[in-house]
Scaffold this motif. Structure first.
Motif, mmCIF file in Angstrom:
data_model
loop_
_atom_site.group_PDB
_atom_site.id
_atom_site.type_symbol
_atom_site.label_atom_id
_atom_site.label_comp_id
_atom_site.label_asym_id
_atom_site.label_seq_id
_atom_site.Cartn_x
_atom_site.Cartn_y
_atom_site.Cartn_z
ATOM 1 N N PRO A 283 0.831 -1.207 0.000
ATOM 2 C CA PRO A 283 0.000 0.000 0.000
ATOM 3 C C PRO A 283 0.863 1.253 0.000
ATOM 4 O O PRO A 283 1.971 1.266 0.533
ATOM 5 N N PRO A 285 1.156 4.511 1.789
ATOM 6 C CA PRO A 285 0.612 5.073 3.034
ATOM 7 C C PRO A 285 0.129 6.514 2.810
ATOM 8 O O PRO A 285 0.745 7.247 2.042
ATOM 9 N N ASP A 286 -0.945 6.962 3.505
ATOM 10 C CA ASP A 286 -1.759 6.116 4.354
ATOM 11 C C ASP A 286 -3.074 5.739 3.666
ATOM 12 O O ASP A 286 -3.710 4.749 4.014
ATOM 13 N N PHE A 289 -3.920 2.127 2.359
ATOM 14 C CA PHE A 289 -3.894 0.956 3.237
ATOM 15 C C PHE A 289 -5.185 0.148 3.193
ATOM 16 O O PHE A 289 -5.169 -1.083 3.074
#
Length: 450
Positions: A283, A285-286, A289
């Motif tokens: 992923p 971030p953020d 995620f």
């Protein structure tokens, strides 16, 4: 022209300033250019503003130094209209009647320019370059007998996106536009009434979430209690889809939507539509995620922490100048080589705006030894500017407006690239609830003079 802001307000709490400070702290992700608070204290009006992060409001002192106050409103700013300047920091305050009137705004007005020209021609003097100041001038010039009616008459003049908090010596008003573009939530804490752009601010304070402020609704809070009135004829609901895709925090509930669960559903759809043989899901971030967790769960590909984010660098999308965005990426993300080197990785991100951040991220991942990089985006291509409160100002800045997906793939240097189709994001029963203008070019309100 460039705003997504966060607003917060408290009525009937002895420590209203403290609560507002911590509430704004929890909304920091919505803007990092400046912050401000206005409070009604026993000694009179208390005002403090700063450029930068909310923490700058207490530089050289502490929260304990704030005076007691019964009511307070605050805003964290990310400019979309008027640019970055201390003069543009909110809340704005003016003298009104026997007291003051303060206002905090999240959104953008699409008929700001013609109204401003009209007001200036009648002698109005503007102290800022933002559209938000329009509200105060219209309220002040109203000939209505009371403040509530003056606010209503002002709102009937403006068009566009607005969630507002308006504070007077005896009242706090909360308002949303009739389309409901921007979020505004209501809560309770030990007898105090609280408003916030997102419920994450309420949760942090231990407040009970009561409801979302309805579109076209005015809520008046006073010593007599809470009065709720539908003051504007509701238009078709058009809540901003990009709030759920990017801006809102995953632990928030906004406009009735659980942000985390919404983004997880997008990751599931990505995995189903665009499978790929890979060794790791990474992923960005953020905001990537939630979708990445679900993509991993539904594809069976292990989720790995491949990019480490420095939390001392702000959100690159909302940095106001291009050179800041490009340099921020280098300092903001560091690759975890053990999760990347020699592996085929699927990188999950929420969106691609200009392409500058994504290209640098891919270079960082490639330099860490990735064997293959497959990019999956949990939104459709952004092709059109936003005039309702998001920093997507011109088509020229949007990579998807001039390049097709294969060309974007080559520009970014990835082995494959897929976006989510718009029709897969919005469930059939909710297809008429969202503003999708930045994806579809279908604008709920015509822009008259922007």
């Amino acid at each position: 022209m460039r705003h997504n802001c966060g607003i917060f307000g408290v009525y009937n709490a002895e420590n209203a300033i403290d609560l507002t400070y911590y509430g704004l702290f929890e909304l920091q992700h919505r803007g990092e250019e400046g912050a401000g608070i206005i409070a009604n204290t026993p000694a009179g009006l208390f005002e403090r503003k700063c450029e930068g992060l909310v923490s700058e409001l207490v530089r050289g002192s502490s929260v304990k130094a704030f005076p007691p106050a019964n009511s307070c409103i605050g805003q964290i700013r990310y400019s979309t209209t008027g640019g970055s300047s201390i003069a543009n920091l909110q809340p704005f305050v003016v003298q009104y009647g026997d007291g003051f009137l303060a206002l905090a705004h999240n959104g953008n007005l699409v008929n700001y320019c013609p109204i401003k020209r009209e007001l200036v021609s009648h002698g109005a003097v503007f102290r800022s370059t933002t559209d938000s100041e329009i509200f105060l001038h219209l309220i002040a010039q109203s000939k209505k007998a009371n403040l509530t009616d003056a606010i209503i008459s002002a709102l009937k003049r403006v068009e566009g996106a607005y969630s507002l908090l308006i504070l007077s010596p005896k009242e706090l008003f909360a308002v949303r536009d009739p389309y409901g573009f921007r979020p505004l939530e209501m809560g309770k804490l030990n007898g105090a009434t609280i408003f916030a752009s997102e419920t994450c601010a309420l949760n942090f304070l231990g407040a009970e979430h009561i409801c979302s402020v309805r579109r076209g609704e005015l809520i008046r809070v006073s010593q007599n209690g809470v009065e709720r009135v539908n003051i504007l004829e509701n238009e078709p609901e058009r809540f901003c889809l990009f709030e759920l895709i990017y801006f809102a925090r995953p632990d928030s509930l906004v406009n009735g939507y659980n942000v985390y669960e919404f983004r997880k559903r997008l990751g599931k759809i990505l995995a189903e539509l665009y499978p790929v043989e890979a060794d790791a899901v990474i992923p960005v971030p953020d905001s990537g995620f939630s979708a990445a967790i679900s993509f991993s769960q539904n594809s069976g590909i292990p989720l790995e922490l491949g990019l480490i984010r420095s939390y001392y660098i702000g959100r690159t999308f909302i940095a106001p100048r291009l050179h800041e965005r490009e340099s921020d990426v280098v300092f903001k993300y560091s690759p975890l080589k053990s999760s990347i080197c020699g592996k085929r990785v699927v990188v999950i991100d929420d969106s691609i705006v200009r392409g500058t951040t994504s290209r640098r991220l891919i270079e960082i991942i490639r330099s860490a030894g990735a064997k293959e990089i497959h990019l999956r985006i949990a939104s459709p291509p952004l092709k059109y500017p936003c005039f309702y409160g998001i920093d997507i100002p011109t088509r020229e800045e949007l990579i998807a407006s001039s390049l097709d997906i294969l060309d974007i793939q080559r520009f970014l240097g990835v082995d494959s690239l897929f976006y989510l189709p718009l029709e897969k994001i919005v469930l059939p029963e909710h297809e008429d609830r969202f503003c999708t203008a930045c994806f579809s070019g279908e604008y709920p309100i015509p822009v008259k003079d922007f």
